[in-house]
Each structure stands twice: as C-alpha cells, then as structure tokens.
Design a protein around this motif. Structure first.
Motif, PDB file in Angstrom:
ATOM      1  N   ARG A  53      -4.289  89.841  85.014  1.00  0.00           N
ATOM      2  CA  ARG A  53      -4.737  89.114  86.203  1.00  0.00           C
ATOM      3  C   ARG A  53      -6.065  88.453  85.842  1.00  0.00           C
ATOM      4  O   ARG A  53      -6.997  89.136  85.390  1.00  0.00           O
ATOM      5  N   VAL A  54      -6.153  87.150  86.054  1.00  0.00           N
ATOM      6  CA  VAL A  54      -7.334  86.399  85.655  1.00  0.00           C
ATOM      7  C   VAL A  54      -8.135  86.016  86.899  1.00  0.00           C
ATOM      8  O   VAL A  54      -7.581  85.480  87.864  1.00  0.00           O
ATOM      9  N   SER A  55      -9.432  86.321  86.866  1.00  0.00           N
ATOM     10  CA  SER A  55     -10.343  85.988  87.968  1.00  0.00           C
ATOM     11  C   SER A  55     -11.210  84.813  87.541  1.00  0.00           C
ATOM     12  O   SER A  55     -11.931  84.901  86.548  1.00  0.00           O
ATOM     13  N   ILE A  56     -11.134  83.715  88.311  1.00  0.00           N
ATOM     14  CA  ILE A  56     -11.930  82.526  88.028  1.00  0.00           C
ATOM     15  C   ILE A  56     -12.654  82.135  89.314  1.00  0.00           C
ATOM     16  O   ILE A  56     -12.017  81.801  90.325  1.00  0.00           O
ATOM     17  N   ARG A  57     -13.979  82.200  89.298  1.00  0.00           N
ATOM     18  CA  ARG A  57     -14.759  81.831  90.471  1.00  0.00           C
ATOM     19  C   ARG A  57     -14.559  80.343  90.781  1.00  0.00           C
ATOM     20  O   ARG A  57     -14.357  79.531  89.871  1.00  0.00           O
ATOM     21  N   PRO A  58     -14.624  79.954  92.057  1.00  0.00           N
ATOM     22  CA  PRO A  58     -14.413  78.546  92.421  1.00  0.00           C
ATOM     23  C   PRO A  58     -15.331  77.574  91.684  1.00  0.00           C
ATOM     24  O   PRO A  58     -14.919  76.453  91.383  1.00  0.00           O
ATOM     25  N   GLU A  59     -16.555  77.990  91.379  1.00  0.00           N
ATOM     26  CA  GLU A  59     -17.486  77.085  90.702  1.00  0.00           C
ATOM     27  C   GLU A  59     -17.240  77.001  89.195  1.00  0.00           C
ATOM     28  O   GLU A  59     -17.855  76.177  88.503  1.00  0.00           O
ATOM     29  N   GLU A  60     -16.322  77.847  88.672  1.00  0.00           N
ATOM     30  CA  GLU A  60     -16.041  77.822  87.234  1.00  0.00           C
ATOM     31  C   GLU A  60     -14.818  76.979  86.886  1.00  0.00           C
ATOM     32  O   GLU A  60     -14.439  76.886  85.716  1.00  0.00           O
ATOM     33  N   PHE A  61     -14.175  76.396  87.875  1.00  0.00           N
ATOM     34  CA  PHE A  61     -13.251  75.286  87.651  1.00  0.00           C
ATOM     35  C   PHE A  61     -14.098  74.013  87.711  1.00  0.00           C
ATOM     36  O   PHE A  61     -14.656  73.670  88.755  1.00  0.00           O
ATOM     37  N   LEU A  62     -14.208  73.318  86.611  1.00  0.00           N
ATOM     38  CA  LEU A  62     -15.104  72.171  86.519  1.00  0.00           C
ATOM     39  C   LEU A  62     -14.300  70.883  86.459  1.00  0.00           C
ATOM     40  O   LEU A  62     -13.366  70.753  85.652  1.00  0.00           O
ATOM     41  N   ARG A  63     -14.659  69.939  87.317  1.00  0.00           N
ATOM     42  CA  ARG A  63     -14.011  68.624  87.263  1.00  0.00           C
ATOM     43  C   ARG A  63     -14.473  67.879  86.026  1.00  0.00           C
ATOM     44  O   ARG A  63     -15.669  67.739  85.794  1.00  0.00           O
ATOM     45  N   ASP A  64     -13.521  67.411  85.228  1.00  0.00           N
ATOM     46  CA  ASP A  64     -13.851  66.792  83.954  1.00  0.00           C
ATOM     47  C   ASP A  64     -12.724  65.837  83.577  1.00  0.00           C
ATOM     48  O   ASP A  64     -11.557  66.263  83.486  1.00  0.00           O
ATOM     49  N   GLU A  65     -13.043  64.562  83.378  1.00  0.00           N
ATOM     50  CA  GLU A  65     -12.015  63.579  83.035  1.00  0.00           C
ATOM     51  C   GLU A  65     -11.316  63.939  81.733  1.00  0.00           C
ATOM     52  O   GLU A  65     -10.158  63.550  81.506  1.00  0.00           O
ATOM     53  N   ALA A  66     -12.002  64.676  80.880  1.00  0.00           N
ATOM     54  CA  ALA A  66     -11.389  65.100  79.617  1.00  0.00           C
ATOM     55  C   ALA A  66     -10.694  66.453  79.748  1.00  0.00           C
ATOM     56  O   ALA A  66     -10.184  66.992  78.764  1.00  0.00           O
ATOM     57  N   GLY A  67     -10.671  67.018  80.965  1.00  0.00           N
ATOM     58  CA  GLY A  67     -10.038  68.314  81.173  1.00  0.00           C
ATOM     59  C   GLY A  67      -8.543  68.255  80.968  1.00  0.00           C
ATOM     60  O   GLY A  67      -7.926  67.191  81.027  1.00  0.00           O
ATOM     61  N   ASP A  68      -7.939  69.430  80.732  1.00  0.00           N
ATOM     62  CA  ASP A  68      -6.503  69.477  80.454  1.00  0.00           C
ATOM     63  C   ASP A  68      -5.699  70.135  81.567  1.00  0.00           C
ATOM     64  O   ASP A  68      -4.528  70.461  81.390  1.00  0.00           O
ATOM     65  N   ILE A  69      -6.329  70.328  82.737  1.00  0.00           N
ATOM     66  CA  ILE A  69      -5.595  70.845  83.903  1.00  0.00           C
ATOM     67  C   ILE A  69      -5.479  69.715  84.920  1.00  0.00           C
ATOM     68  O   ILE A  69      -6.485  69.191  85.393  1.00  0.00           O
ATOM     69  N   ARG A  70      -4.273  69.350  85.243  1.00  0.00           N
ATOM     70  CA  ARG A  70      -4.048  68.286  86.219  1.00  0.00           C
ATOM     71  C   ARG A  70      -3.734  68.903  87.570  1.00  0.00           C
ATOM     72  O   ARG A  70      -2.968  69.869  87.665  1.00  0.00           O
ATOM     73  N   THR A  74      -2.003  72.977  91.233  1.00  0.00           N
ATOM     74  CA  THR A  74      -1.868  72.696  89.804  1.00  0.00           C
ATOM     75  C   THR A  74      -0.471  73.080  89.338  1.00  0.00           C
ATOM     76  O   THR A  74       0.316  73.657  90.096  1.00  0.00           O
ATOM     77  N   GLU A  75      -0.204  72.811  88.075  1.00  0.00           N
ATOM     78  CA  GLU A  75       1.120  73.124  87.532  1.00  0.00           C
ATOM     79  C   GLU A  75       1.368  74.626  87.462  1.00  0.00           C
ATOM     80  O   GLU A  75       2.526  75.064  87.460  1.00  0.00           O
ATOM     81  N   PHE A  76       0.309  75.440  87.411  1.00  0.00           N
ATOM     82  CA  PHE A  76       0.500  76.889  87.266  1.00  0.00           C
ATOM     83  C   PHE A  76       0.070  77.685  88.494  1.00  0.00           C
ATOM     84  O   PHE A  76       0.203  78.910  88.514  1.00  0.00           O
ATOM     85  N   ALA A  77      -0.481  77.037  89.508  1.00  0.00           N
ATOM     86  CA  ALA A  77      -0.896  77.741  90.724  1.00  0.00           C
ATOM     87  C   ALA A  77      -0.716  76.827  91.931  1.00  0.00           C
ATOM     88  O   ALA A  77      -1.117  75.661  91.895  1.00  0.00           O
TER      89      ALA A  77
END
Length: 359
Positions: A275-292, A311-314
């Motif tokens: 189970r992966v915990s990711i705080r809301p502020e640790e998803f960063l908007r980035d044009e070079a990012g690989d999560i669409r 997203t594709e996985f959530a």
C-alpha cells in the motif's frame, strides 16, 4: 517538573482490557500529546496519570516516585479540563488563587504567585470579573492560570480547546505552546485534533484501540509514519494499492499493472503486494511528468487549491498545490504529474508496517 514513565500499563473496564502492555516515557519539561480518535484510550490514560482512574497493572512514575497508589491530591498535578471547571461564584483573581489557598501558603506568596499568573496569562485586566463576564478563551486562560499557580510537577490537559470556536482555538493553542515553553513544565495534552497536536507538541503519541502506534516529533510522524493508520490520521494522504517488484536488485512499484516507478529506498526489499501513501502535495504538476490525468473536481482554499484527478491507475487522487492568481484549472482539464519519490511511504499489504528506510 518531572519525567513521566509508564511501564506495562493496564486498564480494564467490565472485565475487558482497554489498555494493555502500554509503555511510554514523557521527557521532563516537554509538551507531549496523546492523539487519537474517540475511544482510543487517550483520556483513560490521562486519568490514570492523574489518579482519577484505577490502575489494573503496570507502574507509573513521576521521576523516581511511583504514583500508582498515591492519592490524586498528593501527586502535585495541575489539571485543565474541556469545560474549564472554574468556580462561577469566584472572581478571576480568586479562581487563580484557589489552589494556593488550599496549600495554605503565606499571604505574600499567595499575592505574588496569583499576580504572576494573571499577568502571564494576560488576564490581569479581568481580575475582578466573574467568569460569566468572560469569553470562552478568557475562561480557559483562567483555568490554565489556576492550574499553573500551584507550581505542579506535571500539567495535564484534556481536550482543553474543543469548546472554543475556530479562531479562538488557533489563538489559544499558540498561547499554550508559548506559556508551556516559558514555564517549562512537563505537560501531557489530550486531543483528537491532529492539526492542533502538530502545532503545539514536542512529541506526539498516536493511539488506536488502547495501543500506541507511534511516538515521534510532528515532522517524523508526518513524513515517516510507522503504519497506514498513522499516515491517514496525521494529515491527508492518497493510499494506493501497488506491487513491489525486484528487477535485478532494483526496486520498482507497479501501479494498476501499468505505471512503474523506480524507488531506490526499497532496493533489497522482497517483492510483495503493498500500500503506497502519497501526500497530496507530493504529486507535482510537471509537463515532463509521466502520469497523465484529468481533473474531476477542484476546491479553492485560499493559500492552496485541492484538485481531484483521475489517472490510469487510480480513479481519484487528491493533489494539493499553492493557489495562483493567473491560472485556474477546471473540471475536464488534462494534466501531467510526477511523484516526489523521496516523500512517499510504502506499507505492507495489511498496512501494519512501513517498508521505507529512515531518512
């Protein structure tokens, strides 16, 4: 002031243990908070320290003095309650002086200490008023002044701000922190409000079902929670199922069978469901990012804006970022994101243990 040591504590209600094998050391002079949801045992433990609840097992110490069988009046504690518990028929000055009168101190000490705490709590101008002429915050200051005036070894505070409105809570929690630091008294503070606990505490013990889940500084608990409960109770987080894979000695997280993330901190950890915990502020908007992703909703909160993104996985993740005047993303907009790998936490599938190595 005293260090508090609790060794193998046990409390039983109606033949059912509600606290069992609990151990904690509260450092001398610290502001230590017991934090958890209703019914977790935090107030029960506080009342055991105070002597208001019986102790069915274990040992309780103030410094080197065992207090298990000591009368509450002999423990030299100050107590501040949720409902203030100040005397309505007495003036502010007489409320603050009450405990000193009970101790039969000299007239000079009575006047000196009463005046000292009237001034320290900034209620000197209300000294001759009755409590019903004061605001809730002012009444709580009277209760705190009365508790401190007797120079207790330990100060115990049970949800002291829960009856105040939001603005007063903010003001009073800052006042409590400043005064505790100035006086230097060992303080045990009970609350269910995690933001309040984070704001005032030197250390926090997070409790659930009569057990301490983790003890640490606020920053430790937020960034490296010991388990999934602590991660979700302290602040907000996205909890996402994933698979931890070992590829030639390198660790990867695989989300939804499609998105893969390299996590060096997990190198050498056995492959398993996690189970992966990711705080809301640790998803960063980035044009070079690989999560669409696509925005499904947003909430403007002044300093920050909260976005809900598919997203594709959530189906839905929560992303928080500082608000800007120029840009206003709306429902339906597409974004690309990346994850701040250094700040994520990975738990076993049952959520009981953090697999990440300490910073």
């Amino acid at each position: 002031m005293s260090e508090i040591r609790i060794i193998d504590a046990k409390k039983v209600y109606h033949d059912v243990p509600v606290i069992e094998h609990l151990n904690v050391t509260i450092p001398k002079g610290s502001l230590f908070t017991l934090l958890g949801p209703s019914g977790c045992g935090k107030t029960t433990l506080l009342r055991m320290i105070a002597g208001f609840n019986s102790i069915e097992g274990g040992e309780f110490y103030f410094g080197d003095v065992k207090i298990n069988n000591m009368e509450p009046s002999k423990r030299n504690i100050g107590m501040v309650f949720q409902n203030y518990a100040i005397f309505p028929h007495l003036s502010v000055r007489d409320n603050v002086a009450f405990g000193l009168k009970q101790k039969k101190v000299s007239k000079e000490e009575l006047e000196r200490e009463t005046q000292k705490y009237l001034e320290l709590m900034q209620i000197n101008q209300y000294a001759d008023r009755k409590p019903d002429k004061l605001s809730g915050g002012q009444q709580q200051r009277v209760a705190l002044a009365r508790a401190l005036a007797v120079n207790p070894s330990v100060l115990l505070m049970d949800e002291p701000l829960s009856n105040l409105d939001a603005k007063l809570r903010l003001d009073m929690r800052q006042a409590i922190r400043e005064i505790q630091h100035e006086v230097g008294i060992t303080t045990v503070y009970v609350t269910h409000d995690q933001e309040e606990a984070m704001a005032i505490s030197d250390q926090i013990a997070v409790m659930k079902d009569g057990k301490i889940q983790q003890i640490g500084r606020p920053k430790e608990l937020y960034h490296r929670p010991a388990n999934e409960f602590v991660a979700s109770f302290i602040g907000r987080t996205n909890l996402i199922d994933a698979q931890l894979e070992d590829r030639d000695g390198k660790a990867y997280l695989v989300f939804g069978g499609s998105y893969t993330l390299r996590v060096p901190a997990l190198d050498g950890v056995a492959a398993q469901a996690v189970r992966v915990s990711i705080r809301p502020e640790e998803f960063l908007r980035d044009e070079a990012g690989d999560i669409r992703g696509q925005i499904t909703d947003s909430v403007y909160l002044g300093l920050n804006t909260e976005y809900f993104i598919q997203t594709e996985f959530a189906e839905k993740i929560q992303v928080s970022e500082e608000s800007t005047f120029e840009e206003d993303l709306v429902k339906g907009d597409s974004v690309t994101l990346r994850i701040n790998v250094q700040k994520l936490n990975v738990f076993t599938a049952d959520g009981s243990r953090n697999l990440m190595k300490g910073d």
